[in-house]
Scaffold this motif. Structure first.
Motif, PDB file in Angstrom:
ATOM      1  N   GLY A  92       0.873  -1.186   0.000  1.00  0.00           N
ATOM      2  CA  GLY A  92       0.000   0.000   0.000  1.00  0.00           C
ATOM      3  C   GLY A  92       0.897   1.219   0.000  1.00  0.00           C
ATOM      4  O   GLY A  92       2.093   1.122   0.268  1.00  0.00           O
ATOM      5  N   VAL A  93       0.295   2.376  -0.284  1.00  0.00           N
ATOM      6  CA  VAL A  93       1.115   3.590  -0.388  1.00  0.00           C
ATOM      7  C   VAL A  93       0.295   4.788   0.080  1.00  0.00           C
ATOM      8  O   VAL A  93      -0.921   4.805  -0.094  1.00  0.00           O
ATOM      9  N   GLY A  94       0.969   5.752   0.668  1.00  0.00           N
ATOM     10  CA  GLY A  94       0.287   6.996   1.001  1.00  0.00           C
ATOM     11  C   GLY A  94       0.489   7.412   2.440  1.00  0.00           C
ATOM     12  O   GLY A  94       1.445   6.998   3.100  1.00  0.00           O
ATOM     13  N   ASN A  95      -0.452   8.192   2.894  1.00  0.00           N
ATOM     14  CA  ASN A  95      -0.361   8.878   4.177  1.00  0.00           C
ATOM     15  C   ASN A  95      -0.909   8.000   5.298  1.00  0.00           C
ATOM     16  O   ASN A  95      -2.074   7.598   5.259  1.00  0.00           O
ATOM     17  N   GLU A  96      -0.083   7.733   6.272  1.00  0.00           N
ATOM     18  CA  GLU A  96      -0.497   6.882   7.406  1.00  0.00           C
ATOM     19  C   GLU A  96      -1.634   7.524   8.199  1.00  0.00           C
ATOM     20  O   GLU A  96      -2.356   6.851   8.935  1.00  0.00           O
ATOM     21  N   ARG A  97      -1.788   8.849   8.056  1.00  0.00           N
ATOM     22  CA  ARG A  97      -2.861   9.566   8.777  1.00  0.00           C
ATOM     23  C   ARG A  97      -3.978   9.984   7.813  1.00  0.00           C
ATOM     24  O   ARG A  97      -4.737  10.909   8.117  1.00  0.00           O
ATOM     25  N   ALA A  98      -4.086   9.323   6.671  1.00  0.00           N
ATOM     26  CA  ALA A  98      -5.057   9.758   5.650  1.00  0.00           C
ATOM     27  C   ALA A  98      -6.487   9.719   6.181  1.00  0.00           C
ATOM     28  O   ALA A  98      -6.860   8.818   6.920  1.00  0.00           O
ATOM     29  N   ARG A 137      -3.442  15.569  -3.270  1.00  0.00           N
ATOM     30  CA  ARG A 137      -2.272  14.903  -3.823  1.00  0.00           C
ATOM     31  C   ARG A 137      -2.380  13.415  -3.527  1.00  0.00           C
ATOM     32  O   ARG A 137      -3.004  13.027  -2.529  1.00  0.00           O
ATOM     33  N   ARG A 138      -1.750  12.610  -4.360  1.00  0.00           N
ATOM     34  CA  ARG A 138      -1.765  11.154  -4.116  1.00  0.00           C
ATOM     35  C   ARG A 138      -1.223  10.857  -2.715  1.00  0.00           C
ATOM     36  O   ARG A 138      -1.704   9.965  -2.039  1.00  0.00           O
ATOM     37  N   GLU A 139      -0.246  11.660  -2.283  1.00  0.00           N
ATOM     38  CA  GLU A 139       0.354  11.414  -0.954  1.00  0.00           C
ATOM     39  C   GLU A 139      -0.573  11.818   0.186  1.00  0.00           C
ATOM     40  O   GLU A 139      -0.287  11.551   1.343  1.00  0.00           O
ATOM     41  N   ASP A 140      -1.677  12.508  -0.111  1.00  0.00           N
ATOM     42  CA  ASP A 140      -2.611  12.894   0.972  1.00  0.00           C
ATOM     43  C   ASP A 140      -3.503  11.729   1.372  1.00  0.00           C
ATOM     44  O   ASP A 140      -4.048  11.708   2.468  1.00  0.00           O
ATOM     45  N   VAL A 141      -3.729  10.811   0.434  1.00  0.00           N
ATOM     46  CA  VAL A 141      -4.649   9.702   0.688  1.00  0.00           C
ATOM     47  C   VAL A 141      -3.822   8.427   0.880  1.00  0.00           C
ATOM     48  O   VAL A 141      -2.599   8.468   0.818  1.00  0.00           O
ATOM     49  N   GLU A 174      -7.275  -0.211  10.486  1.00  0.00           N
ATOM     50  CA  GLU A 174      -7.342   0.106  11.922  1.00  0.00           C
ATOM     51  C   GLU A 174      -6.227   1.076  12.299  1.00  0.00           C
ATOM     52  O   GLU A 174      -6.421   1.962  13.109  1.00  0.00           O
ATOM     53  N   ILE A 175      -5.050   0.900  11.694  1.00  0.00           N
ATOM     54  CA  ILE A 175      -3.910   1.784  12.006  1.00  0.00           C
ATOM     55  C   ILE A 175      -4.154   3.182  11.436  1.00  0.00           C
ATOM     56  O   ILE A 175      -3.968   4.185  12.113  1.00  0.00           O
ATOM     57  N   ILE A 176      -4.599   3.232  10.183  1.00  0.00           N
ATOM     58  CA  ILE A 176      -4.801   4.545   9.534  1.00  0.00           C
ATOM     59  C   ILE A 176      -6.024   5.250  10.138  1.00  0.00           C
ATOM     60  O   ILE A 176      -6.026   6.450  10.317  1.00  0.00           O
ATOM     61  N   ALA A 177      -7.061   4.449  10.429  1.00  0.00           N
ATOM     62  CA  ALA A 177      -8.333   4.984  10.961  1.00  0.00           C
ATOM     63  C   ALA A 177      -8.874   6.120  10.094  1.00  0.00           C
ATOM     64  O   ALA A 177      -9.081   7.243  10.577  1.00  0.00           O
ATOM     65  N   PRO A 178      -9.114   5.867   8.816  1.00  0.00           N
ATOM     66  CA  PRO A 178      -9.628   6.930   7.942  1.00  0.00           C
ATOM     67  C   PRO A 178     -11.103   7.218   8.255  1.00  0.00           C
ATOM     68  O   PRO A 178     -11.766   6.407   8.893  1.00  0.00           O
ATOM     69  N   GLU A 179     -11.563   8.350   7.763  1.00  0.00           N
ATOM     70  CA  GLU A 179     -12.992   8.654   7.922  1.00  0.00           C
ATOM     71  C   GLU A 179     -13.795   7.961   6.832  1.00  0.00           C
ATOM     72  O   GLU A 179     -14.959   7.627   7.035  1.00  0.00           O
ATOM     73  N   ILE A 237     -17.837  10.412  -5.906  1.00  0.00           N
ATOM     74  CA  ILE A 237     -16.690  11.112  -5.316  1.00  0.00           C
ATOM     75  C   ILE A 237     -17.132  12.431  -4.684  1.00  0.00           C
ATOM     76  O   ILE A 237     -16.628  12.847  -3.636  1.00  0.00           O
ATOM     77  N   ARG A 238     -18.101  13.073  -5.305  1.00  0.00           N
ATOM     78  CA  ARG A 238     -18.610  14.321  -4.702  1.00  0.00           C
ATOM     79  C   ARG A 238     -19.240  14.067  -3.336  1.00  0.00           C
ATOM     80  O   ARG A 238     -19.133  14.885  -2.429  1.00  0.00           O
ATOM     81  N   LYS A 239     -19.902  12.902  -3.198  1.00  0.00           N
ATOM     82  CA  LYS A 239     -20.476  12.560  -1.879  1.00  0.00           C
ATOM     83  C   LYS A 239     -19.356  12.390  -0.849  1.00  0.00           C
ATOM     84  O   LYS A 239     -19.482  12.819   0.291  1.00  0.00           O
ATOM     85  N   VAL A 240     -18.278  11.760  -1.286  1.00  0.00           N
ATOM     86  CA  VAL A 240     -17.120  11.566  -0.395  1.00  0.00           C
ATOM     87  C   VAL A 240     -16.554  12.927   0.008  1.00  0.00           C
ATOM     88  O   VAL A 240     -16.267  13.182   1.185  1.00  0.00           O
ATOM     89  N   MET A 241     -16.402  13.810  -0.975  1.00  0.00           N
ATOM     90  CA  MET A 241     -15.849  15.135  -0.687  1.00  0.00           C
ATOM     91  C   MET A 241     -16.766  15.910   0.254  1.00  0.00           C
ATOM     92  O   MET A 241     -16.294  16.642   1.126  1.00  0.00           O
ATOM     93  N   GLY A 242     -18.047  15.700   0.098  1.00  0.00           N
ATOM     94  CA  GLY A 242     -19.018  16.356   0.984  1.00  0.00           C
ATOM     95  C   GLY A 242     -18.806  15.923   2.426  1.00  0.00           C
ATOM     96  O   GLY A 242     -18.735  16.757   3.343  1.00  0.00           O
ATOM     97  N   VAL A 243     -18.664  14.625   2.639  1.00  0.00           N
ATOM     98  CA  VAL A 243     -18.468  14.111   3.999  1.00  0.00           C
ATOM     99  C   VAL A 243     -17.140  14.590   4.577  1.00  0.00           C
ATOM    100  O   VAL A 243     -17.031  14.905   5.761  1.00  0.00           O
ATOM    101  N   LEU A 244     -16.114  14.647   3.716  1.00  0.00           N
ATOM    102  CA  LEU A 244     -14.795  15.079   4.201  1.00  0.00           C
ATOM    103  C   LEU A 244     -14.690  16.611   4.284  1.00  0.00           C
ATOM    104  O   LEU A 244     -13.703  17.138   4.794  1.00  0.00           O
ATOM    105  N   GLY A 245     -15.690  17.284   3.728  1.00  0.00           N
ATOM    106  CA  GLY A 245     -15.665  18.754   3.773  1.00  0.00           C
ATOM    107  C   GLY A 245     -14.545  19.342   2.952  1.00  0.00           C
ATOM    108  O   GLY A 245     -13.909  20.313   3.353  1.00  0.00           O
ATOM    109  N   ILE A 246     -14.294  18.739   1.769  1.00  0.00           N
ATOM    110  CA  ILE A 246     -13.248  19.291   0.912  1.00  0.00           C
ATOM    111  C   ILE A 246     -13.869  19.798  -0.394  1.00  0.00           C
ATOM    112  O   ILE A 246     -14.906  19.304  -0.833  1.00  0.00           O
ATOM    113  N   GLY A 247     -13.182  20.771  -1.008  1.00  0.00           N
ATOM    114  CA  GLY A 247     -13.723  21.419  -2.211  1.00  0.00           C
ATOM    115  C   GLY A 247     -13.556  20.568  -3.440  1.00  0.00           C
ATOM    116  O   GLY A 247     -14.223  19.560  -3.605  1.00  0.00           O
TER     117      GLY A 247
END
Ligand code: URA
Length: 251
Positions: A92-98, A137-141, A174-179, A237-247
């Motif tokens: 896997g790749v990316g942000n451990e706190r994504a 960015r790819r590294e954000d997720v 469980e480690i990343i605990a994403p929303e 994806i727009r629904k996902v962005m809505g929940v995450l509160g991102i533009g």
């Protein structure tokens, strides 16, 4: 005969067994088969791939507190029959706190060679969804697959392979605990949600995966063949962005 185990070693073994049993219980395992000496099963020839559980390796999977500990615990995995065919484990790749994790099916050829999920043509489209659509960015997720090794000839992963590999994904999550998890494509969606319901009925709605919100959508490889359905993925994806509160980009 070896030297007898010390109290400390016995306590360590007991803790490893307790952790492992609890881990299996969380995965829904309700019991362990009994091995009866002289029983027909005991007389079967040993399988070519070790089917037995390495108790200590798997206890360290359950105990891993960081992605690098988990990666180390998975090691040069030989737990299922995919091992002899793959080049490497694609962890896997990316942000451990994504806040957002994308989960696909299994590595393909490009991923097997590079050791990173979604780096082929389908991966380029996923990267565009993340960067151009979501303005991340790819590294954000974080990006992972249900199965960490490439199935030969890109065939569908088999149930025993899923059963062996899904605990790694679960621990990763469980480690990343994403929303939010975005599950990409029929295989990932149906596997994670334990359903045979067609993806056309599952996508676009929120589901639950071990307490994390999960949005199913079409796989980028499907979109390469059916570009007309990009609009539906964008809706999801727009629904996902809505929940995450991102533009992100305007629709
Ligand atoms: N398809 C997947 O599901 N995962 C990958 O990593 C690449 C292609």
């Amino acid at each position: 005969m070896g030297t007898p185990a010390s109290q400390g070693q016995l306590a360590k073994i007991a803790r490893a067994i307790a952790t492992y049993v609890e881990y299996q219980r969380e995965l829904g395992v309700l019991g362990f088969p009994r091995s009866v000496p002289g029983h027909a099963a005991a007389a079967r020839p040993a399988p070519r791939v070790a089917a037995s559980v390495d108790l200590f390796a798997d206890a360290s999977v359950a105990q891993a507190r960081t992605l690098s500990e988990l990666r180390a615990a998975i090691g040069d995995c030989r737990r299922c029959k995919l091992a002899p065919h793959r080049t490497q484990v694609v962890f896997g790749v990316g942000n451990e706190r994504a806040r957002l994790v994308f989960v696909g099916e299994a590595p393909g050829h490009d991923e097997d060679v590079r050791g990173e999920p979604f780096v082929g043509r389908a991966g380029q489209l996923l990267t565009e969804i993340i960067t151009k659509g979501m303005r991340l960015r790819r590294e954000d997720v974080y990006i992972a697959n249900v199965i960490k090794c490439r199935p030969p000839g890109n065939r569908n992963p088999e149930p025993d392979e899923v059963a062996t590999c899904e605990p790694f994904l679960l621990r990763q999550l469980e480690i990343i605990a994403p929303e939010v998890i975005v599950a990409l494509g029929k295989f990932a969606v149906q596997t994670l949600l334990r359903t045979k319901t067609p993806i056309t009925q599952l996508r676009g709605r929120w589901h639950d995966y071990h307490g994390i919100r999960l949005m199913p959508t079409f796989h980028p490889a499907y979109l390469l063949r059916n570009p007309g359905d990009k609009r539906l993925v964008w809706d999801d994806i727009r629904k996902v962005m809505g929940v995450l509160g991102i533009g992100g980009a305007p629709a």
